[in-house]
Design a protein around this motif. Structure first.
Motif, mmCIF file in Angstrom:
data_model
loop_
_atom_site.group_PDB
_atom_site.id
_atom_site.type_symbol
_atom_site.label_atom_id
_atom_site.label_comp_id
_atom_site.label_asym_id
_atom_site.label_seq_id
_atom_site.Cartn_x
_atom_site.Cartn_y
_atom_site.Cartn_z
ATOM 1 N N ILE A 1 110.972 35.352 129.224
ATOM 2 C CA ILE A 1 110.974 36.047 127.939
ATOM 3 C C ILE A 1 112.166 36.993 127.928
ATOM 4 O O ILE A 1 112.244 37.934 128.721
ATOM 5 N N ASN A 2 113.122 36.735 127.049
ATOM 6 C CA ASN A 2 114.322 37.560 126.980
ATOM 7 C C ASN A 2 114.093 38.790 126.112
ATOM 8 O O ASN A 2 113.337 38.755 125.145
ATOM 9 N N GLU A 3 114.756 39.844 126.471
ATOM 10 C CA GLU A 3 114.670 41.087 125.715
ATOM 11 C C GLU A 3 116.077 41.656 125.549
ATOM 12 O O GLU A 3 116.840 41.724 126.519
ATOM 13 N N LYS A 4 116.429 42.048 124.327
ATOM 14 C CA LYS A 4 117.751 42.603 124.080
ATOM 15 C C LYS A 4 117.804 44.069 124.514
ATOM 16 O O LYS A 4 116.951 44.858 124.139
ATOM 17 N N LEU B 1 119.927 43.387 137.355
ATOM 18 C CA LEU B 1 118.506 43.530 137.024
ATOM 19 C C LEU B 1 117.889 42.176 136.694
ATOM 20 O O LEU B 1 116.779 41.864 137.155
ATOM 21 N N ASN B 2 118.598 41.360 135.921
ATOM 22 C CA ASN B 2 118.084 40.031 135.581
ATOM 23 C C ASN B 2 117.907 39.175 136.832
ATOM 24 O O ASN B 2 116.948 38.401 136.936
ATOM 25 N N ASN C 1 113.715 49.650 131.738
ATOM 26 C CA ASN C 1 113.486 48.252 132.103
ATOM 27 C C ASN C 1 113.437 48.074 133.619
ATOM 28 O O ASN C 1 112.686 47.225 134.121
ATOM 29 N N MET C 2 114.221 48.849 134.356
ATOM 30 C CA MET C 2 114.158 48.776 135.811
ATOM 31 C C MET C 2 112.802 49.255 136.313
ATOM 32 O O MET C 2 112.231 48.678 137.242
ATOM 33 N N ALA C 3 112.288 50.298 135.682
ATOM 34 C CA ALA C 3 110.990 50.839 136.088
ATOM 35 C C ALA C 3 109.885 49.804 135.926
ATOM 36 O O ALA C 3 108.930 49.765 136.719
ATOM 37 N N LYS C 4 109.995 48.929 134.910
ATOM 38 C CA LYS C 4 108.997 47.887 134.697
ATOM 39 C C LYS C 4 108.946 46.920 135.875
ATOM 40 O O LYS C 4 107.922 46.282 136.113
ATOM 41 N N SER D 1 115.766 53.531 140.122
ATOM 42 C CA SER D 1 117.203 53.768 140.239
ATOM 43 C C SER D 1 117.738 54.400 138.963
ATOM 44 O O SER D 1 117.186 54.193 137.880
ATOM 45 N N GLU D 2 118.822 55.146 139.108
ATOM 46 C CA GLU D 2 119.454 55.762 137.944
ATOM 47 C C GLU D 2 120.936 55.425 137.848
ATOM 48 O O GLU D 2 121.517 55.498 136.775
#
Length: 209
Positions: A44-47, A62-63, A174-177, A182-183
């Motif tokens: 599922i892609n997310e913009k 991330l991807n 999105n990284m947290a999901k 990371s920041e």
């Protein structure tokens, strides 16, 4: 430069560099649509908006991490972008599909490339050779990442990226999901390398379908 195109026809590569890439044809559109159908079966892609080169690369990493997590938990993922330094040049590629294969006590990643055809017959040897070259490049890139051969410092320097660049709140969210705390881009690259080292090497048998 597309290595596959260069192997297929060097004159076509020359024209592409001088006058731009090939025009969108019906066959190319149908092939792209088929690949998108296959991708949507698993992903599922997310913009996510980006405002710098650092954030473009952050999304690439991330991807990859998200796809790698799906591979190890579900046994399969698709459209996974890989990057590496090969024979003095940076190379990227997008693997159509990766599956986890168990052979006795060994675990391997099976790389799969899907080719669409305008005609209902198998391609000729030149096209098959082109596909084999593409798959072997993917295997080399994949195994290099698994063996922790990604040259981090050279990567930042070559692409003029700031390691301590603070990523946007959208990317951090999105990284947290995915459980990534990371920041900065450097933090994410470190996590990316750590994830790669836990992946299985690619099987020597590559699937071109």
């Amino acid at each position: 430069m597309d290595l596959g195109v260069r192997d297929w026809c060097e004159k076509e590569t020359e024209f592409s560099l001088l006058f731009g890439g090939p025009k969108m044809t019906k066959a190319i559109k149908e092939g792209s649509a088929r690949h998108l159908e296959l991708e949507k079966e698993l992903i599922i892609n997310e913009k996510v908006p980006v405002k710098s080169d650092e954030e473009v690369w952050a999304l690439n990493f991330l991807n990859f991490i998200v796809g790698a997590n799906q591979l190890m938990s579900k046994g399969r993922t698709r459209e996974l972008k890989v990057v590496g330094f090969v024979e003095g040049i940076w190379m990227t590629g997008k693997i159509d599909e990766i599956r986890v294969l168990l052979t006795g006590s060994e675990r391997y990643a099976t790389l799969v490339e899907t080719k669409t055809r305008e005609q209902r017959k198998l391609p000729g040897e030149p096209q098959r050779r082109n596909g084999r070259l593409q798959m072997m490049c993917y295997k080399y890139l994949w195994d290099s990442l698994v063996d922790d051969k990604f040259p981090v410092e050279f990567f930042f320097d070559f692409f003029s990226l700031k390691p301590n660049y603070m990523l946007s709140s959208e990317i951090i969210e999105n990284m947290a999901k995915s459980g990534i705390a990371s920041e900065t881009l450097n933090d994410l690259v470190c996590y990316f390398r750590s994830r790669c080292c836990k992946l299985p090497r690619a099987n020597n048998s590559l699937i071109l379908r």
